[in-house]
Design a protein around this motif. Structure first.
Motif, PDB file in Angstrom:
ATOM      1  N   SER A  35       0.828  -1.223   0.000  1.00 14.96           N
ATOM      2  CA  SER A  35       0.000   0.000   0.000  1.00 14.96           C
ATOM      3  C   SER A  35       0.853   1.259   0.000  1.00 14.96           C
ATOM      4  CB  SER A  35      -0.948   0.013   1.207  1.00 14.96           C
ATOM      5  OG  SER A  35      -1.827  -1.074   1.156  1.00 14.96           O
ATOM      6  N   CYS A  36       1.996   1.175  -0.654  1.00 18.45           N
ATOM      7  CA  CYS A  36       2.889   2.338  -0.714  1.00 18.45           C
ATOM      8  C   CYS A  36       3.514   2.436  -2.107  1.00 18.45           C
ATOM      9  CB  CYS A  36       3.985   2.233   0.348  1.00 18.45           C
ATOM     10  SG  CYS A  36       5.112   3.656   0.342  1.00 18.45           S
ATOM     11  N   LEU A  37       3.517   3.641  -2.672  1.00 16.17           N
ATOM     12  CA  LEU A  37       4.131   3.890  -3.969  1.00 16.17           C
ATOM     13  C   LEU A  37       5.095   5.058  -3.847  1.00 16.17           C
ATOM     14  CD1 LEU A  37       0.992   3.623  -6.309  1.00 16.17           C
ATOM     15  CD2 LEU A  37       2.769   1.894  -5.956  1.00 16.17           C
ATOM     16  N   CYS A  38       6.119   5.030  -4.673  1.00 17.53           N
ATOM     17  CA  CYS A  38       7.133   6.084  -4.663  1.00 17.53           C
ATOM     18  C   CYS A  38       7.103   6.846  -5.986  1.00 17.53           C
ATOM     19  CB  CYS A  38       8.519   5.484  -4.433  1.00 17.53           C
ATOM     20  SG  CYS A  38       9.833   6.727  -4.348  1.00 17.53           S
ATOM     21  N   ILE A  39       7.055   8.171  -5.902  1.00 14.87           N
ATOM     22  CA  ILE A  39       7.068   9.030  -7.094  1.00 14.87           C
ATOM     23  C   ILE A  39       8.502   9.472  -7.336  1.00 14.87           C
ATOM     24  CG2 ILE A  39       6.138  11.111  -8.166  1.00 14.87           C
ATOM     25  CD1 ILE A  39       3.845  10.964  -6.091  1.00 14.87           C
ATOM     26  N   GLU A  64      -2.867  11.595  -2.069  1.00 18.99           N
ATOM     27  CA  GLU A  64      -3.436  10.448  -1.343  1.00 18.99           C
ATOM     28  C   GLU A  64      -4.948  10.598  -1.176  1.00 18.99           C
ATOM     29  OE1 GLU A  64      -1.238  10.421   2.262  1.00 18.99           O
ATOM     30  OE2 GLU A  64       0.621   9.715   1.323  1.00 18.99           O
ATOM     31  N   ARG A  65      -5.399  11.807  -0.823  1.00 18.13           N
ATOM     32  CA  ARG A  65      -6.844  12.041  -0.645  1.00 18.13           C
ATOM     33  C   ARG A  65      -7.586  11.890  -1.967  1.00 18.13           C
ATOM     34  NH1 ARG A  65      -4.811  15.980   2.852  1.00 18.13           N
ATOM     35  NH2 ARG A  65      -4.896  17.553   1.201  1.00 18.13           N
ATOM     36  N   PHE A  66      -6.987  12.393  -3.065  1.00 20.18           N
ATOM     37  CA  PHE A  66      -7.641  12.302  -4.376  1.00 20.18           C
ATOM     38  C   PHE A  66      -7.808  10.838  -4.780  1.00 20.18           C
ATOM     39  CE2 PHE A  66      -7.704  12.089  -8.983  1.00 20.18           C
ATOM     40  CZ  PHE A  66      -8.602  13.086  -9.312  1.00 20.18           C
ATOM     41  N   LYS A 125      -8.996   3.611  -2.962  1.00 17.86           N
ATOM     42  CA  LYS A 125      -7.762   2.942  -2.552  1.00 17.86           C
ATOM     43  C   LYS A 125      -7.026   3.820  -1.547  1.00 17.86           C
ATOM     44  CE  LYS A 125      -7.225  -0.920  -5.067  1.00 17.86           C
ATOM     45  NZ  LYS A 125      -6.779  -2.215  -4.528  1.00 17.86           N
ATOM     46  N   SER A 126      -6.646   3.245  -0.423  1.00 18.72           N
ATOM     47  CA  SER A 126      -5.868   3.968   0.575  1.00 18.72           C
ATOM     48  C   SER A 126      -4.394   3.648   0.348  1.00 18.72           C
ATOM     49  CB  SER A 126      -6.311   3.558   1.982  1.00 18.72           C
ATOM     50  OG  SER A 126      -5.585   4.269   2.951  1.00 18.72           O
ATOM     51  N   ILE A 127      -3.716   4.522  -0.377  1.00 14.47           N
ATOM     52  CA  ILE A 127      -2.318   4.300  -0.769  1.00 14.47           C
ATOM     53  C   ILE A 127      -1.462   5.426  -0.205  1.00 14.47           C
ATOM     54  CG2 ILE A 127      -0.713   4.058  -2.699  1.00 14.47           C
ATOM     55  CD1 ILE A 127      -3.036   3.041  -4.390  1.00 14.47           C
ATOM     56  N   TYR A 128      -0.321   5.068   0.393  1.00 13.15           N
ATOM     57  CA  TYR A 128       0.631   6.048   0.932  1.00 13.15           C
ATOM     58  C   TYR A 128       1.649   6.391  -0.162  1.00 13.15           C
ATOM     59  CZ  TYR A 128       4.488   7.947   3.696  1.00 13.15           C
ATOM     60  OH  TYR A 128       5.493   8.742   4.170  1.00 13.15           O
TER      61      TYR A 128
END
Length: 544
Positions: free
Chosen positions: A473-477, A498-500, A507-510
């Motif tokens: 549940s985590c992605l890196c930009i 994250e809110r968008f 999806k709750s993604i960090y």
């Protein structure tokens, strides 16, 4: 007894009956009650806003024997004489047909004689801009220094044609277009008094079609009622009589234009023509529809400026996201030009079809607006990744040729020449849990849309970024520019993304961020562990 048109039957008889011109009414009433009456007035404004009506009320009020708060009583002999046209104290002249020097000389001779009854002789000159130059010159001296018992009221729809020498001798009053709410309320009041059954939506459309003119609104209502006499006047009836089109048609048209679907536009126009709609009105209404879209895209609190239901505003907000402000402004300019051309054209339908082709095929034009639209479309495709559609990744696998191209593109974004050189090596495949792969694919597929919807600094700073997996549940930009990284790495910005994602995709993604290193490649192919096992076709031994 012969029928009287609504706009004549309901012409205001006192200042209190006048709608939408409170600033003028109050000033004139104050002048009458305080006996500070001028000698020359200029009423200017668009048609049907009450210029002649107020002039007639003012002429009665200054002569009334028993005025009530500055308004005429309409009961005394003087008022009755003026209302019936028997009084010589009020002279109404149509300057469109009496525009010569001789007509003005007649007025100059008449003003020498005081009124036989009442206090003032009032001359109402309608459409005064139609007077000839000689007639204006003949009027000047009398207009500047008339006898104390003479009042001139000049009315015009084209004030720019009035000589400055005349303007300087008059008190000028500018009549405003009557608001949609005021028109609708007045129509509702009159239909109830006339016992006419009508839908509120029909009244609202008639008021909008009147374009700020009370007389036009009453004339259109008269026309609609006559066509459907004795029946409930519905919104569809009003559209049918006025040759107008329902807004749902404009919604379909705009979506087709935004998608570049010329065929759908032509078919929609064909259906409009078959229904017998008036094409000039069709063009005007579509311009108005796009104007509302533009307000939603550019103005703050635009919802309160638009007289629409919440459902319609919600749908229009969706459509506003289909294009850019600059592109929408081009659409409006094209149709505004069309509105001028179509007025006297014989082949109106052909001109509208050409306009649709211009909007859906900007590559066919070489003007500044179309070039801007084409550049914007290229930027959108770059952001969405659609420009490199040949780089398709299917089920987590990439062919050799596709891998090389992907490496070239992504490597160039991050490392310039080094990235290009590195792209000659095969792409690396990395397996990750299926849940992480689903999150990654979802965000990657929608990444262009996400940053475009968020807009502002996010849209500018997040171009040429790559999204990578970074745990559950985590992605890196990954940023290729240090300047963009300085903006995009802020906690508030990442929190907004994250809110968008949570609001729009559930999806709750960090999200976190990092700056790409020099020569770093971004052509890694991520697959799920299940797919990797299925494609190896051999036993896998996991060593300790």
């Amino acid at each position: 007894m012969s029928y009287t048109a609504l706009y004549r039957k309901w012409r205001p008889s006192t200042f209190e009956d006048v709608k939408g011109q409170d600033h003028i009414v109050q000033t004139l009433k104050n002048q009458i009650t305080s006996q500070r009456i001028g000698h020359a007035y200029l009423f200017c404004g668009t048609r049907g806003t009450g210029k002649t009506s107020i002039a007639k009320i003012f002429a009665r009020a200054v002569n009334c024997e028993n005025p009530v708060d500055g308004s005429p009583c309409n009961e005394c002999p003087t008022c009755n004489g003026i209302n019936s046209g028997a009084s010589l104290n009020v002279v109404e002249i149509d300057a469109a047909s009496n525009n010569g020097v001789e007509n003005i000389r007649d007025i100059r001779e008449q003003v020498q004689y005081p009124p036989t009854e009442g206090k003032y002789r009032v001359y109402i000159i309608d459409e005064v801009h139609m007077l000839s130059t000689g007639a204006f010159n003949a009027l000047l001296k009398t207009l500047e220094e008339p006898p104390s018992y003479v009042i001139f009221i000049l009315a015009t729809t084209e004030v720019h044609k009035i000589p400055i020498t005349v303007l300087s001798r008059c008190q000028r009053y500018d009549f405003k277009r009557i608001t949609l709410a005021t028109l609708t309320a007045r129509l509702d009041e009159l239909t109830k008094a006339e016992q006419i059954q009508v839908e509120e939506k029909a009244l609202a459309y008639i008021a909008r079609a009147a374009d700020g003119s009370m007389r036009d609104a009453l004339s259109l209502l008269d026309q609609c009622v006559a066509f459907h006499y004795g029946k409930l006047l519905t919104y569809e009836n009003a559209l049918e009589v006025l040759g107008a089109v329902d807004t749902s048609v404009f919604s379909k048209l705009f979506r087709a234009i935004s998608e570049g679907d010329t065929k759908s536009c032509i078919y929609q126009l064909e259906e409009t023509v078959v229904q017998g709609r008036e094409l000039g009105q069709f063009v005007s209404d579509f311009i108005w529809y796009m104007r509302n879209l533009l307000l939603l895209m550019t103005a703050e609190d635009a919802e309160n400026m638009l007289d629409m239901s919440e459902d319609n505003i919600r749908l229009m907000k969706e459509e506003a996201g289909l294009t850019h402000v600059e592109t929408l402004m081009r659409y409006i300019r094209v149709f505004s030009d069309l509105s001028n051309q179509i007025r006297y054209a014989v082949q109106k339908r052909v001109l509208i079809e050409l306009a649709f082709i211009r909007l859906t095929k900007p590559a066919m034009e070489e003007n500044y607006d179309s070039i801007l639209q084409r550049l914007q479309e290229i930027e959108d495709k770059l952001e969405d990744g659609r420009l490199f559609s040949n780089l398709a990744i299917s089920n987590g696998t990439v062919s050799a040729g596709e891998t090389e191209n992907t490496g070239t593109v992504q490597g160039a974004l991050a490392g310039g020449e080094k990235g290009t050189a590195a792209s000659r090596e095969p792409a690396k495949q990395v397996s990750i849990p299926k849940a992480q792969l689903d999150d990654l694919n979802l965000v990657r597929n929608e990444w262009g849309k996400i940053i475009r919807e968020l807009g502002g600094s996010i849209r500018a700073s997040f171009r040429n970024t790559v999204v990578e997996p970074s745990g559950e549940s985590c992605l890196c930009i990954v940023f290729s520019s240090a300047e963009n990284y300085a903006i995009g790495s802020r906690a508030t910005v990442l929190g907004e993304i994250e809110r968008f994602v949570e609001e729009n995709y559930g999806k709750s993604i960090y999200f976190k961020s990092r700056l790409a290193g020099g020569g770093e490649r971004f052509d890694t192919v991520y697959v799920s562990e299940e797919e990797l096992k299925a494609n190896i076709h051999m036993d896998i031994t996991i060593e300790d």
